[in-house]
Structures are given as structure tokens and as C-alpha cells.
Design a protein around this motif. Structure first.
Motif, PDB file in Angstrom:
ATOM      1  N   PHE A   1       0.817  -1.218   0.000  1.00 14.83           N
ATOM      2  CA  PHE A   1       0.000   0.000   0.000  1.00 14.83           C
ATOM      3  C   PHE A   1       0.847   1.264   0.000  1.00 14.83           C
TER       4      PHE A   1
ATOM      5  N   ASP B   1      -7.878   4.923  -4.921  1.00 11.52           N
ATOM      6  CA  ASP B   1      -6.805   4.020  -5.324  1.00 11.52           C
ATOM      7  C   ASP B   1      -6.966   2.662  -4.643  1.00 11.52           C
ATOM      8  N   LEU B   2      -7.336   2.684  -3.360  1.00 11.98           N
ATOM      9  CA  LEU B   2      -7.575   1.428  -2.640  1.00 11.98           C
ATOM     10  C   LEU B   2      -8.701   0.634  -3.278  1.00 11.98           C
TER      11      LEU B   2
ATOM     12  N   ASP C   1      -9.114  -4.825  -8.831  1.00  7.46           N
ATOM     13  CA  ASP C   1      -8.069  -5.536  -9.580  1.00  7.46           C
ATOM     14  C   ASP C   1      -7.727  -6.867  -8.927  1.00  7.46           C
ATOM     15  N   LEU C   2      -7.834  -6.927  -7.612  1.00  8.75           N
ATOM     16  CA  LEU C   2      -7.580  -8.158  -6.876  1.00  8.75           C
ATOM     17  C   LEU C   2      -8.524  -9.267  -7.343  1.00  8.75           C
TER      18      LEU C   2
ATOM     19  N   ASN D   1      -7.685 -10.290 -10.909  1.00  5.00           N
ATOM     20  CA  ASN D   1      -6.450 -11.074 -10.959  1.00  5.00           C
ATOM     21  C   ASN D   1      -6.694 -12.519 -10.546  1.00  5.00           C
TER      22      ASN D   1
ATOM     23  N   ARG E   1      -9.731   0.752  -6.431  1.00  2.00           N
ATOM     24  CA  ARG E   1      -9.260   0.195  -7.703  1.00  2.00           C
ATOM     25  C   ARG E   1      -8.409  -1.050  -7.474  1.00  2.00           C
ATOM     26  N   SER E   2      -7.569  -0.997  -6.456  1.00  2.00           N
ATOM     27  CA  SER E   2      -6.712  -2.149  -6.180  1.00  2.00           C
ATOM     28  C   SER E   2      -7.537  -3.349  -5.721  1.00  2.00           C
ATOM     29  N   GLU E   3      -8.620  -3.094  -4.990  1.00  2.00           N
ATOM     30  CA  GLU E   3      -9.483  -4.192  -4.545  1.00  2.00           C
ATOM     31  C   GLU E   3     -10.195  -4.833  -5.734  1.00  2.00           C
TER      32      GLU E   3
END
Length: 355
Positions: A49, A68-69, A75-76, A79, A71-73
Motif C-alpha cells: 500500500f 486508489d484502494l 483488480d484483486l 487477478n 481500484r486495487s481491490e
């Protein structure tokens, strides 16, 4: 037909490695002690992070860091989806739609504030996602729409079109998005449970158990909201809650909403299924909201118990994947909680109680 070993050996090995890298409780204790949000972000620099510090340093905008958090979740999930067996892919798509539905609700709220309430939305439009998540939902059209008819038309070809059409008049007559948002959330859980029904028996049992606990938590969060902000009568509350809970059915929910002593309502299933959590029932609560918050805490502990149970059990099931998502969701929730608490100057002791 693929067996459990071929379906889950690779993805489970990968996820167990990722689970080992989830931020430890000791780091969250240090974050709670940090004297400022800048100091807290500095502690996260050498973690996955670390980008949050850069975003906040450049913008001074915590909401952008939270975006941003988010978006990363998302993307998780994307993935992990590429590694799961095709039998599980539809379930992950259903789970991914939670982010799309929440983003859609935020977009409709912006439209509602601008068009119905005549409020400025200039700042809000920067804190939602405009990219495709699962379906082609034209968020830019929604936030700038002139009517619900335009929004429904823009959502043609998605599952949300009919929900918006059905509830738009209710929203306008009541001056509230409440019923539309509840309907969207109900759709999410119906779709999720439908996807679970397509799994094989062992996976279905595990997924229903974890999802049922999640539904219990969602319903308790709603009941707290209903009691504090809406003052709804019991019948309206029972109509709004999501069916499919693991421990709390409508009867229990009704008792919790009206009971002065929630311990008597909970002690039966807690002592029977989760005896290690019985001590929580002895906590003293001063008012109805505190009692409901106690229930939420117990349910969060039950979720942890279920995840640990899965991780210690037979490894070749959907359970490892679902447990990983629960653990990551909790990690991200704690990061958001700490950063917001530091931003607003909340004292360390209160932060520790929140995480």
C-alpha cells in the motif's frame, strides 16, 4: 469433470502465499499509535500500500487515496479470476458486481443531489469510477442525466435497468433513494446466491456458510442504520433485510430490532455453535445502538472463526479463495479506518477499538 485437486491445487497454493503477506496486527497497532496521517502513511511505504503515501503527498486528498484502494481491490478480484477453475469464475463475477452496484448507487446519488435536491456535486464527481467493472454502465451519463428515464435508458442491457424503472417514481415521491438502493443490494445477493447454487455440493455448502455470515453482517449494519436514521417500523425493517443469513433469520432479526436484552436472543446459537465467543455476551451495553454494535462485533468474530475453520480444514475447495477475499476485505477496511481516523484527529484508544 475436473476433481478438487486439479481445480484448486494451484490457486490455493498461490492464495496461501498471499495470505501470509496480509498486514499483521502488530502493524495496525503501530498505525493506531502514529501521531498523524502522514506518519501512518509512512509506515505503509514498504507494504503493498506504499502508493497511498505518494497519492496523498501529491494531492493532499484522502478520498483520492481511498479511490486508489478501491481500484486495487477490484483488480484483486480480476487477478484471482484468471486463475480459478471455470466453475468458480461465475461466482467471482457475481462477487465483483458488488463494486459495480456500489459505484452505480454513488452515481445515482450524485444525480439525485444535483437534479432533485439542487445541490452542488462538483467535488463528488471526482470520487467515483468511470471505467467498466462488469457491465457497460455509463457513469458519466448517469451523473449528468436530466431524469431517471434517461438513467434507465443508459442502463439498458444491464441488470439494473428494470430496478431503476421500478423504483424511480417511489424515489421521486418519497424524496429518498432508500428503496431503490435496497433493491439494488437485494439483487446483488440474489445473484450471488444463484451463482453459489451452481457450484458442486462441497463448494456450495462452504460458500453458503460464509455468504450467510456476510448477509448476517449486512443485515445488522442495515438495522443499525434503520434504527438511527430512519426509525422504521418493524414490518418495514423485515421487508428490507436480505434473506439467506446463516445465523440470523427474520424472526431473530425482529427480536434484535426490538429487544432490550440482546444477550438473551443471541446466547442460544452463540453458545451452541461458537462457545469460545460466549464471553462477548457478558459485555455491558447502555443503549439500543450499543447493543446492535455488540451484535456486529460478535458477527465479525464469527466470520473470523469461519475463515480460520476453512483454512485449517480440507484444502481443495472454494473456501480458500473466499477466505482470502474476506481477509483482504478486512485488511483494506482497517487501512481505511485508520487513515480516516488519523485524518480527523481521532484518539488512539478509539482507533484501537475500531480495528
Amino acid at each position: 469433470m475436473a476433481g478438487p485437486l486439479s481445480k484448486y491445487s494451484f490457486i490455493n497454493a498461490k492464495l496461501r502465499a498471499r495470505i501470509s503477506k496480509i498486514l499483521p496486527n502488530e502493524l495496525f497497532e503501530e498505525l493506531a499509535k502514529a501521531p498523524s496521517i502522514d506518519a501512518a502513511l509512512a509506515l505503509l511505504r514498504d507494504t503493498p500500500f506504499g502508493g497511498l503515501d505518494e497519492t496523498y503527498s501529491q494531492t493532499g486528498d484522502l478520498k483520492q487515496a481511498e479511490l486508489d484502494l478501491l481500484r486495487s481491490e477490484i483488480d484483486l478480484y480480476r487477478n484471482i479470476r484468471q486463475y480459478v477453475h471455470q466453475n468458480s469464475a461465475q461466482l467471482l463475477d457475481a462477487m465483483l458486481s458488488q463494486f459495480e452496484i456500489e459505484n452505480l448507487k454513488n452515481a445515482i446519488r450524485i444525480y439525485f443531489d444535483r437534479q432533485i435536491r439542487n445541490r452542488s456535486v462538483e467535488s463528488s464527481i471526482h470520487y467515483i469510477l468511470y471505467d467498466r467493472i462488469v457491465h457497460d454502465v455509463p457513469v458519466d451519463i448517469i451523473v449528468n442525466a436530466d431524469s431517471f428515464e434517461e438513467i434507465a435508458g443508459a442502463c439498458e442491457g444491464t441488470p439494473y435497468n428494470q430496478i431503476i424503472k421500478k423504483y424511480c417514481r417511489t424515489v421521486e415521491s418519497e424524496g429518498s433513494l432508500f428503496r431503490m438502493e435496497i433493491a439494488l443490494d437485494h439483487f446483488y445477493y440474489r445473484n450471488l446466491l444463484s451463482s453459489i447454487d451452481r457450484l458442486d455440493r462441497r463448494d456450495r455448502t462452504i460458500a453458503l456458510r460464509l455468504t450467510g455470515v456476510e448477509i448476517d453482517l449486512q443485515n445488522i449494519n442495515w438495522i443499525i442504520r434503520f434504527k438511527n436514521f430512519y426509525g422504521l417500523p418493524l414490518e418495514a425493517v423485515l421487508a428490507a433485510i436480505v434473506p439467506g443469513g446463516f445465523n440470523l433469520d427474520k424472526t431473530v432479526m425482529g427480536e434484535l430490532y426490538t429487544a432490550q436484552n440482546v444477550t438473551s436472543v443471541l446466547q442460544g446459537f452463540v453458545k451452541r455453535k461458537y462457545p469460545a465467543l460466549s464471553a462477548l455476551l457478558s459485555a455491558q451495553t447502555a443503549d439500543s445502538t450499543s447493543r446492535l454494535l455488540l451484535i456486529r462485533r460478535i458477527l465479525e468474530e464469527i466470520m473470523k472463526h469461519e475463515v480460520h475453520r476453512i483454512l485449517a480444514g480440507y484444502p481443495f475447495t472454494i473456501g480458500i479463495t473466499l477466505s482470502y477475499f474476506v481477509l483482504k476485505r478486512n485488511e483494506l477496511k482497517k487501512i481505511r479506518t485508520v487513515l480516516n481516523a488519523k485524518y480527523y484527529g481521532i484518539e488512539q484508544e478509539r482507533i484501537e477499538s475500531m480495528i
